[in-house]
Design an enzyme around this catalytic site. Structure first.
Site, PDB file in Angstrom:
ATOM      1  CB  CYS A   1      -0.959  -0.050   1.180  1.00  0.00           C
ATOM      2  SG  CYS A   1      -2.369   1.073   1.023  1.00  0.00           S
ATOM      3  CG  HIS A   2      -0.045   4.987   1.424  1.00  0.00           C
ATOM      4  ND1 HIS A   2      -1.343   4.578   1.654  1.00  0.00           N
ATOM      5  CD2 HIS A   2      -0.128   6.026   0.554  1.00  0.00           C
ATOM      6  CE1 HIS A   2      -2.178   5.343   0.967  1.00  0.00           C
ATOM      7  NE2 HIS A   2      -1.463   6.231   0.291  1.00  0.00           N
TER       8      HIS A   2
ATOM      9  CD  GLU B   1      -2.971   8.894  -1.644  1.00  0.00           C
ATOM     10  OE1 GLU B   1      -3.813   8.924  -0.718  1.00  0.00           O
ATOM     11  OE2 GLU B   1      -1.909   8.255  -1.594  1.00  0.00           O
TER      12      GLU B   1
END
Length: 258
Positions: A166-167, A197
């Site tokens: 993910c991030h 996002e």
């Protein structure tokens, strides 16, 4: 003649004993080394705010719990590090998810993640893999942390695995190898996409767009549609797109470890 023969026998037995002892010591050393390498380093964010929005963030619980379950069940010890050390802020505290609850209720690992190591306390030689968990907080304190980047570089260059979800791949953005190249340069990489996002309306809040930055540093970016499970594995770098990919990232790491 008899004495000469006895001396030869004695010498042969001594040499054999030394050889056996040497092999035994070597096996013990290899066993100890193998035991030490049954460890994986999880990186979680220390950042707890989404920019100037006032909204809380941190590491996303399922992105820790699901890979943890896969790797822990396979016999791997998990350690935790964060940019600042100490208690890591948590987001996505959904305890209706049985895997999340299993992790959260595990006293040993709950204590570990609430007392994370500082990067200066980590010995990279002790780990077979490093895994960067996501959560929006990672966008603020992963990319520019040079200590974490060096830890990941050393693990990778000792034939270890670098992974993220993910991030979490924000931690991969600025990792450079000994040859000066970015770790992601020329590799297939996956992460939270620009479209995702935008879908959560944070494209102007995060300090940079992860997909864009990875591509700027040479990544061959792969992705699926919004919230679809997607995991990419290339040259000992494993990356997943979103929380839905966390379990599969754990499985992909385990496959490489085996």
């Amino acid at each position: 003649m008899k004495k000469v023969f006895q001396k030869l026998v004695t010498a042969t037995m001594a040499i054999t004993a030394i050889a056996i002892l040497s092999i035994s010591n070597s096996a013990i050393a290899q066993s100890k080394k193998s035991s030490k390498m049954k460890k994986i380093l999880f990186v979680v964010t220390s950042h707890d705010k989404k920019g100037s929005t006032g909204e809380s963030t941190g590491y996303y619980l399922s992105e820790v719990a699901h890979p943890w379950e896969v790797l822990h069940n396979a016999g791997y010890e998990i350690d935790f590090v964060s940019p600042q050390g100490g208690k890591a802020p948590v987001d996505g505290l959904n305890l209706e998810d049985t895997v999340n609850k299993k992790f959260w209720d595990d006293k040993k690992y709950r204590t570990k993640i609430e007392n994370t190591m500082k990067p200066s306390q980590v010995n990279p030689e002790g780990y077979a893999a490093i895994f960067y968990a996501g959560g929006h907080g990672a966008m603020w304190d992963f990319a520019d942390n040079k200590e974490l980047a060096i830890i990941a570089q050393k693990i990778y260059e000792r034939n270890g695995i670098v992974s993220a979800v993910c991030h979490g791949p924000a931690g991969l953005v600025n990792i450079r190898l000994s040859n000066g190249k970015y770790l992601v340069d020329g590799k297939k990489i996956n992460a939270f996409t620009n479209e995702e996002e935008t879908a959560v309306k944070l494209e102007k809040v995060v300090p940079f767009l992860l997909e864009t930055k990875l591509m700027e540093h040479g990544a061959i970016f792969e992705k699926s549609g919004l919230w679809q499970e997607h995991v990419t594995s290339d040259q000992r770098v494993v990356t997943g797109q979103n929380p839905q990919s966390a379990h599969a990232v754990g499985k992909a790491i385990l496959k490489l470890l085996k």
